[in-house]
Enzyme design. Structure first.
Site, PDB file in Angstrom:
ATOM      1  N   GLU A 297      -9.366   3.595   2.291  1.00 32.87           N
ATOM      2  CA  GLU A 297      -8.806   3.112   0.820  1.00 32.87           C
ATOM      3  C   GLU A 297      -7.679   2.728   0.911  1.00 32.87           C
ATOM      4  O   GLU A 297      -7.283   2.129  -0.779  1.00 32.87           O
ATOM      5  CB  GLU A 297      -8.374   5.021   0.358  1.00 32.87           C
TER       6      GLU A 297
ATOM      7  N   ASP B  14       1.777   6.172   5.448  1.00 29.76           N
ATOM      8  CA  ASP B  14       0.851   5.291   4.533  1.00 29.76           C
ATOM      9  C   ASP B  14       1.030   4.439   3.488  1.00 29.76           C
ATOM     10  O   ASP B  14       0.495   4.142   3.008  1.00 29.76           O
ATOM     11  CB  ASP B  14      -0.417   6.237   4.217  1.00 29.76           C
TER      12      ASP B  14
ATOM     13  N   LYS C 111       0.704  -1.133   0.178  1.00 28.94           N
ATOM     14  CA  LYS C 111       0.025  -0.235   0.120  1.00 28.94           C
ATOM     15  C   LYS C 111       0.649   1.605  -0.061  1.00 28.94           C
ATOM     16  O   LYS C 111       1.454   1.375   1.280  1.00 28.94           O
ATOM     17  CB  LYS C 111      -1.115   0.046   1.518  1.00 28.94           C
TER      18      LYS C 111
ATOM     19  N   ASP D 228      -2.645  10.465   3.328  1.00 26.33           N
ATOM     20  CA  ASP D 228      -4.076  10.770   3.576  1.00 26.33           C
ATOM     21  C   ASP D 228      -5.287  11.208   4.417  1.00 26.33           C
ATOM     22  O   ASP D 228      -4.596  11.184   5.526  1.00 26.33           O
ATOM     23  CB  ASP D 228      -3.776   8.839   3.804  1.00 26.33           C
TER      24      ASP D 228
ATOM     25  N   ARG E 132      -7.819  -0.548   1.758  1.00 25.91           N
ATOM     26  CA  ARG E 132      -7.567  -1.986   0.506  1.00 25.91           C
ATOM     27  C   ARG E 132      -8.111  -2.168  -0.501  1.00 25.91           C
ATOM     28  O   ARG E 132      -8.737  -2.958  -1.286  1.00 25.91           O
ATOM     29  CB  ARG E 132      -8.736  -1.892   1.773  1.00 25.91           C
TER      30      ARG E 132
ATOM     31  N   LYS F 228     -10.117  12.761   8.158  1.00 24.50           N
ATOM     32  CA  LYS F 228      -9.600  12.579   9.269  1.00 24.50           C
ATOM     33  C   LYS F 228      -9.973  13.718  10.158  1.00 24.50           C
ATOM     34  O   LYS F 228      -9.471  15.489   9.640  1.00 24.50           O
ATOM     35  CB  LYS F 228      -8.346  12.160   9.087  1.00 24.50           C
TER      36      LYS F 228
ATOM     37  N   ASP G  28     -12.561   6.594   3.912  1.00 21.38           N
ATOM     38  CA  ASP G  28     -10.871   6.888   4.603  1.00 21.38           C
ATOM     39  C   ASP G  28     -10.135   5.246   5.093  1.00 21.38           C
ATOM     40  O   ASP G  28      -9.314   4.468   5.491  1.00 21.38           O
ATOM     41  CB  ASP G  28     -11.111   7.364   5.701  1.00 21.38           C
TER      42      ASP G  28
END
Length: 493
Positions: A340, A279, A256, A261, A342, A268, A338
């Site tokens: 994202e 991230d 990933k 993010d 996966r 967030k 949020d």
């Protein structure tokens, strides 16, 4: 990289100098071969029975001598030795370390793991945040340049083997950490692929291919496109290949790579957003793993798939309720922007499963991601979460983690969690509506995008991808040691 060597006999001329820092324990045979003042040595050994004994004055022929209690050396759980060394080595006047490894018996796997963990920690000292050059008045400090590892003659070959692996792992970790630590205004998806291309250029066994935004959309990577389309910096998919042999099976690793993010429209809070430049540690660590394999010249074939995007707010940003078709052909309801990570992983796992070498599929796929905060609540900062539909792969990863102190913990994973990803409008949704079993729900979602005939494992590294100290976070490079050990143990079997 810090230079290193393994020795089995102390030599005053070769080792001792005002620039050398001796690290040992009370009762070591090495101490009897030195010319340290007898009274000072006796006092240090007495103190070291119960606490850290450290002296930086009058300890000629060395510049500094530190003796640690035996329980520090033999602690396989809480890393007492690392914790005690860290402040001593952060600001040092000695550029050379002499580390007495003779307390460890390399016939014992637990002792080999402790040595491996210590060496990886020491080699990682070669990189510091100041190396990014972002401080205009960075303090000049003495850096460790050379490490000598003292051991008994019968352990020398085993220590040398552990040293080589730890050094290669650290090279990969530092490369991954360096990219991950770069602020996100610079570290965009395009920056990541450009930097990796620069690093791998000298390696004949490493090469890469890159899909740009239009290619991502054209080839049907709908989830990666959905996550990245709201950002000014477009997404990228990078396929990194390591060819340590001409033929044979290959393994695939998926990372990933969300370079920042915000949470998208599911925004967030400020505190939760502060470390979101990290991230992309999963993708960075896939790159680091393949670089470490190349450094060690492992006779294997590996493919890394890095899914790189920013999750930003903009006119084109994905919205809660959107339904997107994935690379695997499954339709996905995006009910939380949020979640994202996966989404990009799902497309990358499906993409990796379609890659072939000599008409062969990957023998397994392992993905890694800073995916859920829930895994930190479950396991803390020391253990990575593990989910797999393949018992053998899961067992091997657990054992490799124990052998490197880069441990994983297997969590439940079976069809009971299928309702967590059910959608009324699409094949699956990306988050459960009941807010339960968040980490396992994410893993179950990902499993839908890997063909059942390919062994697959998911590592949630939200707790372990960062090193936290004094309220600050930096990239750790984990779980590269674990995955390197897994590769080597597979080769040895």
């Amino acid at each position: 990289m810090i230079k290193s060597q393994v020795i089995n006999a102390a030599s005053h001329n070769a080792l001792a100098s005002p620039n050398s820092h001796l690290i040992s324990f009370a009762g070591s045979a090495l101490l009897t071969q030195t010319e340290i003042n007898a009274s000072l040595l006796s006092a240090l050994q007495k103190d070291a029975a119960h606490s850290v004994a450290d002296c930086a004055y009058g300890c000629a022929p060395f510049g500094r001598v530190t003796l640690f209690p035996e329980d520090h050396w033999l602690d396989s759980i809480t890393y007492k030795l690392h914790a005690a060394l860290r402040p001593l080595l952060r600001k040092t006047a000695c550029s050379d370390l002499i580390v007495d490894c003779s307390l460890w018996d390399t016939n014992k796997s637990a002792h080999r793991a402790m040595l491996s963990s210590l060496l990886i920690f020491l080699f990682n000292l070669d990189y510091q945040l100041s190396d990014l050059g972002l401080k205009t008045c960075a303090e000049s400090a003495v850096r460790i340049k050379h490490i000598s590892l003292y051991c008994s003659p019968q352990d020398q070959a085993a220590v040398e083997k552990i040293r080589r692996q730890a050094e290669a792992s650290a090279i990969g970790m530092i490369a991954a950490r360096r990219i991950a630590d770069v602020p996100s205004d610079t570290c965009t998806p395009e920056f990541v692929v450009t930097e990796i291309e620069k690093v791998i250029a000298p390696y004949r066994t490493l090469r890469c291919e890159i899909l740009e935004e239009t290619q991502i959309e054209r080839q049907g990577l709908g989830l990666l496109h959905a996550v990245g389309k709201g950002a000014a910096n477009p997404p990228r998919l990078m396929v990194l290949r390591y060819e340590g042999r001409a033929d044979g099976p290959f393994s695939a690793y998926v990372g990933k790579g969300i370079t920042f993010d915000t949470g998208g429209l599911w925004l967030k809070g400020g505190d939760g957003m502060y470390t979101m430049k990290y991230d992309m540690c999963g993708a960075a660590n896939v790159f680091g793993l393949l670089l470490a394999a190349a450094e060690m010249k492992l006779p294997v074939r590996l493919i890394g798939v890095l899914a790189l995007a920013e999750n930003m707010i903009g006119p084109e940003a994905m919205r809660p309720g959107d339904v997107v078709t994935s690379y695997a052909g499954l339709s996905v309801e995006i009910n939380n922007t949020d979640a994202e990570g996966r989404l990009v992983l799902a497309d990358a796992i499906a993409y990796a499963s379609k890659l072939t070498l000599d008409d062969q599929q990957p023998q397994y796929i392992i993905d890694m991601a800073t995916l859920t905060g829930a895994v930190v609540k479950a396991l803390g900062y020391d253990l990575s979460g593990l989910w797999s539909q393949d018992a053998e792969l899961s067992h091997k990863l657990i054992q490799a983690g124990l052998h490197t102190h880069d441990e994983v913990w297997s969590l439940p994973f079976d069809p009971r969690f299928a309702p967590q990803v059910e959608s009324a409008i699409a094949d699956v949704c990306n988050t459960p509506t009941n807010n339960a079993a968040i980490s396992t729900s994410a893993a179950y979602f990902l499993s839908r995008f890997c063909p059942p005939e390919i062994p697959w494992a998911h590592l949630d590294i939200s707790g372990t991808a960062l090193w936290r100290e004094g309220g600050r976070s930096v990239a750790s490079g984990r779980p590269i040691p674990l995955l390197m050990q897994h590769l080597i143990e597979d080769l040895e079997k």
